[in-house]
Design a protein around this motif. Structure first.
Motif: not given
Length: 367
Positions: A15-28, A61-65
């Motif tokens: 069972r998964v949320s209909r909105l999932s969190l994308g972590a591609m933005t974690f890191g600069t 983010t090169n593994g930071t995410s």
């Protein structure tokens, strides 16, 4: 945000949320995204609103995410509550011909690296990030099945692969008794609707839940960019870099944005919420990945399913964003199909006749 609704992923019991969190933005590291404090706030906010499905990849983010996400999950003690997904394919080491691609060597290396960075002993979903045009699908599916049997991954997904490849992978799994493909991660939005030609039917027929990436076209559908002022942000930074996934600043797309803005004004909702609501309620969609660099962005996005988009307004968006139907798909339109039956009315069975009609909480999203 109302009480969240969870869909099962494909034909699994997950069972998964209909909105999932994308972590591609974690890191600069890529020149945009969020610092660690902001990323952790976004992570906590998502969980506080009942979200349980988090998406990342070894290359983000090169593994930071993955590294930060692993730290956040450990600190919050939330591993068992979360459905954690990651992906592999892209090369993380220069001049290593086997450091990327879909082959067994890289696949085994990649999953071990992701498990280490995420500080977990298993992944709930592990995706092939993209087709490498080289590795036999038999090698990929056998290796993924081995990882399921070893307990290192729970479910299998494919992202950014040809439809024939996904169909062959699923057929192979059924034939040989491998773990089937449960998820297809694909780009889908008001400005990118080409999966409707084939993948939607593929997913519903073969039991794969579609997880949508870039539902806001990197901020375009949130109203962030204007025709004469698109000078900053991710799309502006990546304009002309050769990656088609970020080439959205076109006149055709701005015309879609114009109609989206009108619809959003009529119902008093932010453009981002309307765009997310539209895509989340398309056939075959199990979950929509939303990313955010700031907590305020996520708060807005998490309200996308708190309302029902009136049918006439949804139709206006459909018409404004309708993609061109290329060969051979125009043969499968109602007009061409009618020629096969001599004008007789065919196909009046209720929606879901060919695929099971699933109740609220369904994996396919078919209503």
């Amino acid at each position: 945000m109302n009480q969240p609704i969870y869909y099962t992923l494909g034909r699994t019991g997950l069972r998964v949320s209909r909105l999932s969190l994308g972590a591609m933005t974690f890191g600069t590291e890529w020149g945009w995204g969020s610092d660690k404090a902001a990323a952790e706030t976004v992570f906590d906010l998502y969980r506080d609103h009942g979200g349980n499905f988090i998406d990342t990849a070894d290359v983000y983010t090169n593994g930071t995410s993955e590294t930060w996400l692993g730290e956040f999950i450990k600190a919050s003690g939330s591993r068992d509550e979360l459905v954690l997904a990651s992906k592999y394919t892209f090369n993380l080491a220069a001049a290593n011909p086997n450091g990327g691609g879909n082959g067994r060597k890289n696949l085994l290396r990649a999953v071990e690296g992701s498990l280490k960075r995420l500080q977990t002993d298993y992944l709930d979903v592990f995706y092939v990030h993209a087709w490498d045009q080289l590795t036999p699908v038999e090698e990929v599916m056998r290796t993924l099945d081995d990882l399921v049997r070893a307990g290192k991954i729970r479910h299998i997904g494919l992202s950014d692969v040809p439809a024939w490849y996904a169909a062959r992978a699923q057929t192979l799994a059924e034939w040989r008794g491998y773990e089937p493909v449960s998820a297809l991660q694909l780009q889908y939005s008001l400005v990118e609707r080409n999966i409707e030609h084939e993948y939607t039917r593929l997913a519903t027929e073969l039991g794969m839940g579609i997880t949508v990436w870039s539902p806001l076209a990197s901020g375009l559908l949130a109203g962030r960019y204007k025709r004469d002022a698109a000078t900053d942000g991710r799309l502006a930074a990546m304009q002309g870099n050769g990656n088609p996934a970020f080439q959205h600043l076109t006149e055709r797309n701005f015309q879609i944005v114009d109609e989206l803005e009108k619809v959003a004004d009529e119902i008093g909702r932010p453009m981002a919420q309307v765009a997310l609501n539209w895509v989340a309620n398309r056939p075959g969609v199990a979950s929509v990945i939303v990313g955010a660099s700031r907590p305020e962005q996520l708060k807005t996005n998490l309200g996308a399913l708190d309302f029902e988009l009136p049918a006439e307004l949804a139709h206006r968006l459909d018409e404004a964003s309708k993609p061109v139907t290329p060969f051979p798909y125009y043969f499968f339109t109602n007009a061409m199909q009618g020629m096969m039956y001599g004008g007789a009315r065919v196909g009046d069975k209720p929606t879901g006749y060919r695929a099971p009609v699933l109740v609220e909480g369904s994996g396919s999203g078919v209503e």
